[in-house]
Design a protein around this motif. Structure first.
Motif, PDB file in Angstrom:
ATOM      1  N   ASN A  59      32.722  43.165  48.413  1.00 18.72           N
ATOM      2  CA  ASN A  59      33.494  41.966  48.105  1.00 18.72           C
ATOM      3  C   ASN A  59      32.570  40.757  47.937  1.00 18.72           C
ATOM      4  OD1 ASN A  59      35.319  39.731  48.200  1.00 18.72           O
ATOM      5  ND2 ASN A  59      36.784  40.983  49.309  1.00 18.72           N
ATOM      6  N   PHE A  60      32.804  39.960  46.886  1.00 22.99           N
ATOM      7  CA  PHE A  60      31.968  38.780  46.652  1.00 22.99           C
ATOM      8  C   PHE A  60      32.094  37.766  47.781  1.00 22.99           C
ATOM      9  CE2 PHE A  60      31.919  40.241  42.200  1.00 22.99           C
ATOM     10  CZ  PHE A  60      30.580  40.070  41.922  1.00 22.99           C
ATOM     11  N   VAL A  61      33.222  37.754  48.463  1.00 22.01           N
ATOM     12  CA  VAL A  61      33.376  36.864  49.620  1.00 22.01           C
ATOM     13  C   VAL A  61      32.397  37.256  50.717  1.00 22.01           C
ATOM     14  CG1 VAL A  61      34.962  36.081  51.416  1.00 22.01           C
ATOM     15  CG2 VAL A  61      35.784  36.370  49.088  1.00 22.01           C
ATOM     16  N   LEU A  62      32.192  38.557  50.903  1.00 25.81           N
ATOM     17  CA  LEU A  62      31.237  39.022  51.909  1.00 25.81           C
ATOM     18  C   LEU A  62      29.801  38.750  51.467  1.00 25.81           C
ATOM     19  CD1 LEU A  62      32.910  42.379  52.998  1.00 25.81           C
ATOM     20  CD2 LEU A  62      33.030  40.139  54.098  1.00 25.81           C
ATOM     21  N   GLN A 117      31.977  30.333  39.637  1.00 28.77           N
ATOM     22  CA  GLN A 117      30.570  30.074  39.336  1.00 28.77           C
ATOM     23  C   GLN A 117      29.652  30.778  40.334  1.00 28.77           C
ATOM     24  OE1 GLN A 117      30.434  25.791  39.245  1.00 28.77           O
ATOM     25  NE2 GLN A 117      31.017  25.664  37.091  1.00 28.77           N
ATOM     26  N   PHE A 118      30.055  30.799  41.622  1.00 31.95           N
ATOM     27  CA  PHE A 118      29.261  31.509  42.618  1.00 31.95           C
ATOM     28  C   PHE A 118      29.235  32.999  42.303  1.00 31.95           C
ATOM     29  CE2 PHE A 118      29.011  34.086  46.458  1.00 31.95           C
ATOM     30  CZ  PHE A 118      27.849  33.618  47.038  1.00 31.95           C
ATOM     31  N   ILE A 119      30.386  33.572  41.941  1.00 31.90           N
ATOM     32  CA  ILE A 119      30.457  34.994  41.594  1.00 31.90           C
ATOM     33  C   ILE A 119      29.522  35.303  40.433  1.00 31.90           C
ATOM     34  CG2 ILE A 119      31.965  36.770  40.615  1.00 31.90           C
ATOM     35  CD1 ILE A 119      34.261  35.552  42.245  1.00 31.90           C
ATOM     36  N   ALA A 120      29.540  34.440  39.402  1.00 29.08           N
ATOM     37  CA  ALA A 120      28.677  34.654  38.243  1.00 29.08           C
ATOM     38  C   ALA A 120      27.200  34.530  38.608  1.00 29.08           C
ATOM     39  CB  ALA A 120      29.041  33.660  37.145  1.00 29.08           C
ATOM     40  N   LYS A 121      26.859  33.544  39.424  1.00 29.05           N
ATOM     41  CA  LYS A 121      25.452  33.320  39.791  1.00 29.05           C
ATOM     42  C   LYS A 121      24.891  34.471  40.611  1.00 29.05           C
ATOM     43  CE  LYS A 121      25.575  28.244  39.724  1.00 29.05           C
ATOM     44  NZ  LYS A 121      25.573  27.007  40.547  1.00 29.05           N
ATOM     45  N   ILE A 122      25.648  34.925  41.607  1.00 27.95           N
ATOM     46  CA  ILE A 122      25.119  35.979  42.466  1.00 27.95           C
ATOM     47  C   ILE A 122      25.032  37.296  41.701  1.00 27.95           C
ATOM     48  CG2 ILE A 122      27.322  36.797  43.474  1.00 27.95           C
ATOM     49  CD1 ILE A 122      25.822  36.893  46.179  1.00 27.95           C
ATOM     50  N   GLY A 123      26.012  37.537  40.815  1.00 27.49           N
ATOM     51  CA  GLY A 123      25.965  38.752  40.002  1.00 27.49           C
ATOM     52  C   GLY A 123      24.785  38.758  39.056  1.00 27.49           C
ATOM     53  N   MET A 124      24.574  37.664  38.344  1.00 26.18           N
ATOM     54  CA  MET A 124      23.455  37.591  37.404  1.00 26.18           C
ATOM     55  C   MET A 124      22.122  37.601  38.135  1.00 26.18           C
ATOM     56  SD  MET A 124      24.732  37.843  34.500  1.00 26.18           S
ATOM     57  CE  MET A 124      23.141  37.704  33.690  1.00 26.18           C
ATOM     58  N   GLY A 125      22.084  37.054  39.354  1.00 25.57           N
ATOM     59  CA  GLY A 125      20.854  37.112  40.146  1.00 25.57           C
ATOM     60  C   GLY A 125      20.444  38.543  40.445  1.00 25.57           C
ATOM     61  N   GLY A 135      38.063  42.571  45.631  1.00 27.76           N
ATOM     62  CA  GLY A 135      37.276  41.412  45.231  1.00 27.76           C
ATOM     63  C   GLY A 135      35.870  41.755  44.798  1.00 27.76           C
ATOM     64  N   SER A 136      35.629  43.034  44.460  1.00 26.30           N
ATOM     65  CA  SER A 136      34.321  43.466  43.967  1.00 26.30           C
ATOM     66  C   SER A 136      34.476  43.889  42.512  1.00 26.30           C
ATOM     67  CB  SER A 136      33.787  44.627  44.806  1.00 26.30           C
ATOM     68  OG  SER A 136      34.572  45.795  44.606  1.00 26.30           O
ATOM     69  N   THR A 137      33.445  44.508  41.950  1.00 24.48           N
ATOM     70  CA  THR A 137      33.525  44.971  40.567  1.00 24.48           C
ATOM     71  C   THR A 137      34.021  46.405  40.474  1.00 24.48           C
ATOM     72  OG1 THR A 137      31.219  45.726  40.562  1.00 24.48           O
ATOM     73  CG2 THR A 137      31.628  43.444  39.912  1.00 24.48           C
ATOM     74  N   SER A 138      34.255  47.068  41.593  1.00 27.57           N
ATOM     75  CA  SER A 138      34.680  48.470  41.571  1.00 27.57           C
ATOM     76  C   SER A 138      36.188  48.585  41.417  1.00 27.57           C
ATOM     77  CB  SER A 138      34.227  49.177  42.849  1.00 27.57           C
ATOM     78  OG  SER A 138      34.806  48.581  43.984  1.00 27.57           O
ATOM     79  N   GLY A 139      36.653  49.802  41.123  1.00 27.94           N
ATOM     80  CA  GLY A 139      38.077  50.050  40.930  1.00 27.94           C
ATOM     81  C   GLY A 139      38.665  50.843  42.077  1.00 27.94           C
ATOM     82  N   GLY A 140      39.772  51.537  41.804  1.00 28.06           N
ATOM     83  CA  GLY A 140      40.413  52.356  42.824  1.00 28.06           C
ATOM     84  C   GLY A 140      41.345  51.577  43.727  1.00 28.06           C
ATOM     85  N   VAL A 141      41.854  52.268  44.752  1.00 25.81           N
ATOM     86  CA  VAL A 141      42.811  51.670  45.683  1.00 25.81           C
ATOM     87  C   VAL A 141      42.192  50.517  46.452  1.00 25.81           C
ATOM     88  CG1 VAL A 141      44.278  52.135  47.692  1.00 25.81           C
ATOM     89  CG2 VAL A 141      44.064  53.848  45.880  1.00 25.81           C
TER      90      VAL A 141
END
Length: 512
Positions: A262-265, A185-193, A361-367
């Motif tokens: 990272n969403f944790v950061l 829920q925190f990930i969704a809230k901060i992203g939509m914000g 833990g972010s929305t990006s890809g790669g290694v």
């Protein structure tokens, strides 16, 4: 020890897949509402049909329901792996019905690209796509960027017991808070914000450059979603070049940077722990990597006549660096400029930036920077061990939301995923070369697909060979799942179909 899928396992997996398919109906309501509001009745019928298919398919799978229980690790991996396939196939139906794709395989390519937030597209006549179909393209980015399981968990769809297994099966291991549902829920809230804030700013810019109000708001929302989700889809065929607006590029660069963290950061900044953010291994690795690659990229661009002046280098070069490293895929230069005007060194830098990607833990890809940083730390540990006396015990630590030790288990996980990415890049390049393309373009395109980068050198285009297109679809899927889930799923299926070995029967009185 790997076990076969039993009938019980199949029923559990089918039940949870049915829940996810039914949940996707909520996302399909958004383009349906857009079509009705804009008077686009033919696209509206396409989404009504797709909603009907998802309801029938999801309800059918829900009939497999059994008594509730905690999902096992292998079951969760299977649910996650199959979910990305099933939902991509369903998501491609309205795209194909739009008439902007030559075949269903082309629509599936864009469907997988949208859900995995790769951003590569082989759509025909994008500039005349309906509002509803464009809305669906970016809703796929929204679902895939957060993660299908994360979005479902944020609605409390699976509860705490099964949520933990599903959360980790999607390549996520870190929690903002101990509770999985609250973390999602925190990930969704901060992203939509971030998306809502960026939509407001971009809408004002689009109105200022002369867009109609409705078009300005919609395109601003789509760009904001694609930017923060590091997706790469754009509502116009010219990508970001269409707008000729430096303020739009600045806002998108900030969004791409935020989406790569990272969403944790993000949560640490939210709590006011700024020092923790800047001490983090991922952030320090990111800053060092970007500084080095930007210098190399600038030096390579300076040799090109198209980018020899400083303003052009800063604007186009800076945007492409951030777009590539965040694996977004936005372009403010044409594909011809990418392959012809850029020097070979700058072309290679873009590929390397996509290959590494952003933070874990972010929305990006790669290694991911977390793995690169850990591998670098393990090299430091090896050198220290070689120089230290035999009796000394070498301990190497790093900061990532607290002090952590570089253990053999952590290094093994980082090296395994790193090796799998490199192997996939190489195999994809060989497949492209086997189809008759130049080696540099084949390598670039393979890295773009497997890293979910989206910047294309022109190989991923309408009319591409079907075998190459199918391989790129598998690459995008594998890269989004970071290989572990995919390989585990393949092993489970293989073990399930492998014939059982019968134990030898011993006759009475037989001497062995």
């Amino acid at each position: 020890m790997w076990q076969r899928f039993s009938l019980y396992d199949i029923r559990v997996i089918g039940h949870y897949l049915g829940v996810l398919v039914l949940f996707s109906t909520i996302a399909l309501l958004v383009p349906l509402a857009t079509a009705i509001a804009c008077g686009e009745w033919e696209p509206a019928s396409h989404y009504l049909l797709t909603i009907g298919i998802t309801l029938i398919l999801g309800s059918g799978l829900r009939f497999l329901r059994i008594e509730p229980g905690r999902l096992g690790r292998q079951q969760a991996l299977a649910v996650t792996g199959f979910a990305w396939i099933v939902l991509a196939c369903v998501a491609s139906i309205p795209l194909y019905l739009s008439g902007h794709f030559a075949s269903y395989l082309d629509a599936l390519f864009d469907g997988v690209s949208g859900i995995t937030t790769t951003g590569a597209s082989i759509i025909l006549d994008l500039d005349h796509l309906s509002y509803a179909d464009n809305m669906w393209r970016f809703m796929m980015h929204l679902l895939g960027g957060f993660g299908l399981i994360v979005v479902a968990l944020s609605f409390g769809l699976f509860g705490k017991r099964s949520g933990a297994s599903l959360y980790s099966s999607e390549g996520r291991s870190e929690h903002v808070v101990p509770n999985v549902v609250q973390t999602t829920q925190f990930i969704a809230k901060i992203g939509m914000g971030f998306i809502i804030l960026a939509t407001g700013i971009l809408s004002l810019v689009c109105l200022f450059i002369g867009m109609e109000p409705l078009r300005a708001v919609l395109q601003s929302f789509w760009l904001a979603v694609s930017g923060f989700m590091t997706g790469g889809f754009a509502p116009m065929s010219q990508s970001i070049m269409y707008y000729h607006s430096f303020p739009i590029e600045v806002v998108l660069m900030l969004l791409m940077l935020l989406g790569s963290v990272n969403f944790v950061l993000h949560s640490e900044i939210w709590k006011g722990h700024v020092a923790v953010f800047f001490r983090d291994l991922e952030i320090r690795t990111m800053v060092l990597w970007l500084a080095v690659m930007t210098c190399v990229f600038a030096a390579s661009l300076s040799a090109s006549l198209n980018f020899s002046d400083l303003p052009a280098m800063l604007r186009r070069g800076g945007f492409m660096v951030i777009s590539a490293f965040s694996t977004t895929g936005f372009q403010n230069i044409t594909t011809n400029q990418l392959t012809g005007a850029l020097s070979s060194g700058a072309f290679l830098v873009v590929a390397l930036l996509m290959a590494v990607g952003g933070s874990g833990g972010s929305t990006s890809g790669g290694v991911k920077f977390s793995r690169v940083g850990i591998i670098a730390k393990s090299i430091v540990a090896t050198i220290k061990e070689a120089l230290a006396p035999d009796s000394a015990r070498v301990v190497v630590s790093y900061n990532h939301v607290g002090r952590r030790m570089v253990t053999p288990e952590v290094v093994k996980e980082a090296m395994t995923v790193f090796t799998l990415y490199v192997l996939t890049y190489v195999i994809g390049a060989l497949v492209g070369i086997a189809h008759g393309y130049e080696a540099t373009q084949a390598i670039f395109e393979s890295v773009s697909m497997a890293s979910n980068g989206g910047v294309s050198s022109g190989l991923a285009a309408p009319g591409m060979p079907a075998t190459l297109e199918a391989f790129y679809i598998v690459q995008m899927w594998a890269g989004r799942l970071e290989f572990v889930t995919l390989l585990a799923l393949i092993v489970e299926i293989f073990v399930s179909f492998k014939p059982r070995r019968r134990a030898p029967q011993i006759r009475t009185g037989e001497v062995l």
